[in-house]
Design a protein around this motif. Structure first.
Motif, PDB file in Angstrom:
ATOM      1  N   PHE A  45      52.047  20.946  44.889  1.00  0.00           N
ATOM      2  CA  PHE A  45      53.615  20.588  44.659  1.00  0.00           C
ATOM      3  C   PHE A  45      53.578  20.744  43.598  1.00  0.00           C
ATOM      4  N   GLN A  46      52.953  20.593  42.542  1.00  0.00           N
ATOM      5  CA  GLN A  46      53.675  20.911  41.276  1.00  0.00           C
ATOM      6  C   GLN A  46      55.066  22.194  41.011  1.00  0.00           C
ATOM      7  N   TYR A  47      54.760  22.680  41.708  1.00  0.00           N
ATOM      8  CA  TYR A  47      56.027  23.929  42.469  1.00  0.00           C
ATOM      9  C   TYR A  47      56.822  23.524  43.427  1.00  0.00           C
ATOM     10  N   ASP A  48      58.214  23.652  42.591  1.00  0.00           N
ATOM     11  CA  ASP A  48      59.694  23.049  43.958  1.00  0.00           C
ATOM     12  C   ASP A  48      59.232  24.052  44.932  1.00  0.00           C
ATOM     13  N   ILE A  49      58.686  24.615  45.447  1.00  0.00           N
ATOM     14  CA  ILE A  49      58.332  25.767  46.816  1.00  0.00           C
ATOM     15  C   ILE A  49      57.553  25.293  47.382  1.00  0.00           C
ATOM     16  N   ALA A  50      56.567  24.419  47.013  1.00  0.00           N
ATOM     17  CA  ALA A  50      55.930  23.942  48.351  1.00  0.00           C
ATOM     18  C   ALA A  50      56.148  22.899  48.677  1.00  0.00           C
ATOM     19  N   TYR A  51      57.052  22.029  48.623  1.00  0.00           N
ATOM     20  CA  TYR A  51      57.787  21.407  49.634  1.00  0.00           C
ATOM     21  C   TYR A  51      59.192  22.932  50.520  1.00  0.00           C
ATOM     22  N   LYS A  52      59.828  23.238  49.958  1.00  0.00           N
ATOM     23  CA  LYS A  52      60.003  23.856  51.213  1.00  0.00           C
ATOM     24  C   LYS A  52      59.272  24.851  52.227  1.00  0.00           C
ATOM     25  N   LEU A  53      57.676  24.767  51.749  1.00  0.00           N
ATOM     26  CA  LEU A  53      56.637  25.608  52.056  1.00  0.00           C
ATOM     27  C   LEU A  53      56.203  24.483  53.294  1.00  0.00           C
ATOM     28  N   GLU A  54      55.989  22.646  52.362  1.00  0.00           N
ATOM     29  CA  GLU A  54      55.739  22.224  53.557  1.00  0.00           C
ATOM     30  C   GLU A  54      56.820  21.829  54.778  1.00  0.00           C
ATOM     31  N   SER A  55      58.093  21.994  54.626  1.00  0.00           N
ATOM     32  CA  SER A  55      59.040  21.329  55.731  1.00  0.00           C
ATOM     33  C   SER A  55      58.195  22.693  56.776  1.00  0.00           C
ATOM     34  N   VAL A 100      56.436  23.904  62.138  1.00  0.00           N
ATOM     35  CA  VAL A 100      55.428  25.333  63.212  1.00  0.00           C
ATOM     36  C   VAL A 100      54.456  23.193  64.005  1.00  0.00           C
ATOM     37  N   HIS A 101      54.180  22.764  63.054  1.00  0.00           N
ATOM     38  CA  HIS A 101      53.301  21.882  63.864  1.00  0.00           C
ATOM     39  C   HIS A 101      53.560  21.226  64.716  1.00  0.00           C
ATOM     40  N   GLU A 102      55.274  21.062  64.524  1.00  0.00           N
ATOM     41  CA  GLU A 102      56.337  19.946  65.115  1.00  0.00           C
ATOM     42  C   GLU A 102      55.842  20.422  66.800  1.00  0.00           C
ATOM     43  N   GLN A 103      56.111  22.254  66.445  1.00  0.00           N
ATOM     44  CA  GLN A 103      56.555  22.882  67.747  1.00  0.00           C
ATOM     45  C   GLN A 103      54.840  23.258  68.652  1.00  0.00           C
ATOM     46  N   ILE A 104      54.099  22.903  67.572  1.00  0.00           N
ATOM     47  CA  ILE A 104      52.481  23.334  68.413  1.00  0.00           C
ATOM     48  C   ILE A 104      51.963  22.133  69.649  1.00  0.00           C
ATOM     49  N   ILE A 105      52.541  21.063  68.520  1.00  0.00           N
ATOM     50  CA  ILE A 105      52.192  19.467  68.865  1.00  0.00           C
ATOM     51  C   ILE A 105      52.867  19.551  70.820  1.00  0.00           C
ATOM     52  N   ASP A 161      55.624  34.423  60.432  1.00  0.00           N
ATOM     53  CA  ASP A 161      55.479  36.298  59.911  1.00  0.00           C
ATOM     54  C   ASP A 161      56.319  36.330  59.154  1.00  0.00           C
ATOM     55  N   GLY A 162      56.900  35.955  58.326  1.00  0.00           N
ATOM     56  CA  GLY A 162      57.686  36.299  57.426  1.00  0.00           C
ATOM     57  C   GLY A 162      57.210  35.909  55.730  1.00  0.00           C
ATOM     58  N   LEU A 163      56.742  34.479  56.519  1.00  0.00           N
ATOM     59  CA  LEU A 163      55.627  33.852  55.369  1.00  0.00           C
ATOM     60  C   LEU A 163      54.442  34.043  55.340  1.00  0.00           C
ATOM     61  N   ALA A 164      53.604  35.162  56.244  1.00  0.00           N
ATOM     62  CA  ALA A 164      52.790  36.163  56.393  1.00  0.00           C
ATOM     63  C   ALA A 164      53.076  37.160  55.273  1.00  0.00           C
ATOM     64  N   GLU A 165      54.137  37.414  55.567  1.00  0.00           N
ATOM     65  CA  GLU A 165      54.786  39.133  54.736  1.00  0.00           C
ATOM     66  C   GLU A 165      55.108  38.431  53.335  1.00  0.00           C
ATOM     67  N   ALA A 166      55.153  37.546  52.931  1.00  0.00           N
ATOM     68  CA  ALA A 166      55.649  37.491  51.423  1.00  0.00           C
ATOM     69  C   ALA A 166      53.876  37.320  51.150  1.00  0.00           C
ATOM     70  N   PHE A 167      53.181  36.437  51.430  1.00  0.00           N
ATOM     71  CA  PHE A 167      51.833  36.018  51.273  1.00  0.00           C
ATOM     72  C   PHE A 167      51.056  37.819  50.897  1.00  0.00           C
TER      73      PHE A 167
END
Length: 159
Positions: free
Chosen positions: A68-78, A83-88, A107-113
């Motif tokens: 969370f030292q990086y701003d993008i972490a907050y977007k990834l967290e949301s 995804v977590h809510e849909q699985i629950i 899949d979009g996140l996986a491609e980026a990583f």
């Protein structure tokens, strides 16, 4: 997962750096969601529940590894939270909930990583792990897999 797939993932994990470990988590998530959907299609709710919980574990691990030292972490967290809510919901309702949507997000996140991992030349996370040298030899009636480890005595983690 069969024993061959487990062995392949174990080898990948033992040689992976931080970026590659994230990619492996996305692969395991994708596998778990695919298996859960297949189980739902076969009307096997218990099997689907088992794989949904594995997918949930992947998302929790991804969320827990955010910096969370990086701003993008907050977007990834949301995104991970969605995804977590849909699985629950899928676990509670015992039916697939928004699987196409969560696949699209992950899949979009996986491609980026995966692109990030291609450019990451850092050392593997596990120091002093077994180097994997593998090959195939032909036996009289079979094909044999050979694993050579020149440093067997010095295997393991260093504290």
């Amino acid at each position: 997962m069969n024993s061959e797939e487990i062995r392949n993932y174990t080898a990948r994990i033992s040689q992976a750096n931080r970026s590659e470990l994230v990619v492996i988590l996305f692969d395991l998530f994708r596998y778990s969601i695919d298996m859960a959907e297949e189980a739902f299609n076969n009307n096997d709710k218990e099997e689907a529940d088992k794989y949904l919980k594995k997918a949930q574990g992947c998302v929790v691990e991804l969320k827990g590894s955010l910096n969370f030292q990086y701003d993008i972490a907050y977007k990834l967290e949301s995104l991970y939270k969605y995804v977590h809510e849909q699985i629950i919901l899928s676990i509670v309702r015992r039916e697939p909930v928004n699987f196409p949507s969560i696949r699209e997000v992950m899949d979009g996140l996986a491609e980026a990583f995966e692109k990030i991992a291609e450019n990451d030349d850092s050392d593997s996370v596990m120091s002093n792990s077994q180097q994997v040298y593998a090959g195939l030899t032909y036996g009289r009636d079979s094909l044999n897999e050979v694993l050579m480890n020149p440093n067997e005595a010095s295997r393991g983690f260093k504290a």
